[in-house]
Design an enzyme around this catalytic site. Structure first.
Site, PDB file in Angstrom:
ATOM      1  N   ARG A 133       9.385   8.058   5.062  1.00 56.80           N
ATOM      2  CA  ARG A 133       9.106   9.476   5.300  1.00 56.80           C
ATOM      3  C   ARG A 133       9.704   9.953   6.622  1.00 56.80           C
ATOM      4  O   ARG A 133      10.205  11.080   6.714  1.00 56.80           O
ATOM      5  CB  ARG A 133       7.585   9.708   5.270  1.00 56.80           C
ATOM      6  CG  ARG A 133       6.985   9.539   3.877  1.00 56.80           C
ATOM      7  CD  ARG A 133       5.460   9.513   3.922  1.00 56.80           C
ATOM      8  NE  ARG A 133       4.917  10.715   4.537  1.00 56.80           N
ATOM      9  CZ  ARG A 133       3.640  10.850   4.892  1.00 56.80           C
ATOM     10  NH1 ARG A 133       2.774   9.847   4.677  1.00 56.80           N
ATOM     11  NH2 ARG A 133       3.220  11.958   5.434  1.00 56.80           N
ATOM     12  N   ASP A 139       0.483   5.411   0.757  1.00 57.22           N
ATOM     13  CA  ASP A 139      -0.441   6.341   1.395  1.00 57.22           C
ATOM     14  C   ASP A 139      -0.947   7.391   0.416  1.00 57.22           C
ATOM     15  O   ASP A 139      -0.405   7.560  -0.680  1.00 57.22           O
ATOM     16  CB  ASP A 139       0.262   7.052   2.560  1.00 57.22           C
ATOM     17  CG  ASP A 139       0.525   6.133   3.741  1.00 57.22           C
ATOM     18  OD1 ASP A 139      -0.170   5.108   3.870  1.00 57.22           O
ATOM     19  OD2 ASP A 139       1.439   6.449   4.537  1.00 57.22           O
ATOM     20  N   ARG A 194       0.835  -1.190   0.000  1.00 58.69           N
ATOM     21  CA  ARG A 194       0.000   0.000   0.000  1.00 58.69           C
ATOM     22  C   ARG A 194       0.874   1.245   0.000  1.00 58.69           C
ATOM     23  O   ARG A 194       1.888   1.297   0.688  1.00 58.69           O
ATOM     24  CB  ARG A 194      -0.886   0.020   1.242  1.00 58.69           C
ATOM     25  CG  ARG A 194      -1.729  -1.236   1.431  1.00 58.69           C
ATOM     26  CD  ARG A 194      -2.384  -1.225   2.799  1.00 58.69           C
ATOM     27  NE  ARG A 194      -3.099  -2.474   3.064  1.00 58.69           N
ATOM     28  CZ  ARG A 194      -3.678  -2.765   4.224  1.00 58.69           C
ATOM     29  NH1 ARG A 194      -3.621  -1.899   5.236  1.00 58.69           N
ATOM     30  NH2 ARG A 194      -4.312  -3.916   4.382  1.00 58.69           N
TER      31      ARG A 194
END
Length: 247
Positions: A197, A52, A50
């Site tokens: 991140r 975001d 996945r």
């Protein structure tokens, strides 16, 4: 049934992430809608992972099973005709029936891009985090060396990450500058929620002097999200490649 593997690229700006969600525009949902228009059947797409909301991809991998007889070389063309212009199928392959885009992946490559210009680059605004501070690249490289290897990355993932085992192996971190853009490439066995991140945000904090490079081992050992740096914005991140065993 055929098992088709697609390499896709997408601009994540206008998507609510990869995973299908009711009433929301997602990459998975968009792909499945295109497949339904193309084949007449509702087909589930498996993604390598996945991403975001706001995160981009150049080399996301998906697979699906179908009894459609569309020739392999026609799949990218046929899919792209049915897809919006912020999703592109780059390649199609026919793979063994048991292949799964997520479970067969052995590694991933992510790239995080920072815009270091005095003023934001209007043409990079969707794909780079504008950091209006002078960053010391040498300090960032020294800090990155401490992140390479196998570690518990609890301090470098979202506190709500729903997995118990947070040990991951980082194979390498490299830096490349092009004019005012800094590109950080991270290769690893797998990644936790927001991990790249937070790594990027922490390296930026090192570069501007908020964190010392030598503090990284202590931050890792703390297993405490509050000890690491900021979470860099989603729009600077791109899933560049998914790695599979060679056959």
């Amino acid at each position: 049934m055929r098992n088709i593997k697609l390499t896709i690229a997408y601009d994540g700006t206008d998507f609510h992430g990869f995973q299908a969600q009711p009433q929301l525009r997602t990459v998975q949902g968009t792909l499945e809608d295109a497949l339904e228009r193309l084949t007449g059947a509702r087909i589930q797409v498996n993604g390598s992972g996945r991403t975001d909301a706001g995160v981009h991809a150049w080399g996301q991998i998906v697979n699906f099973h179908t009894d459609s007889r569309i020739p392999l070389e026609k799949w990218p063309i046929a899919m792209n005709v049915n897809l919006p212009n912020d999703v592109i199928v780059r390649q199609a392959e026919e793979v063994p029936p048991a292949f799964h885009a997520r479970f067969d992946a052995t590694g991933k490559v992510y790239r995080y891009q920072m815009d270091l210009g005095t003023y934001p680059d209007v043409f990079a605004r969707r794909y780079a985090w504008h950091v209006p501070y002078r960053l010391n690249l040498s300090r960032m490289q020294k800090a990155a060396e401490h992140l390479v290897g196998s570690h518990d990355f609890t301090s470098f993932c979202n506190a709500a990450t729903p997995v118990d085992d947070k040990v991951r192996e980082i194979h390498g971190i490299s830096f490349e500058t092009r004019a005012h853009l800094l590109q950080i490439t991270v290769t690893g066995s797998g990644f936790l929620w927001n991990m790249v991140r937070i790594m990027a945000g922490t390296l930026a904090d090192v570069g501007r002097g908020r964190i010392e490079p030598e503090e990284i081992p202590e931050i890792l050992a703390a297993k405490d999200r509050t000890k690491a740096g900021v979470t860099a914005p989603a729009h600077g991140l791109t899933l560049f490649e998914v790695i599979y065993p060679k056959v």
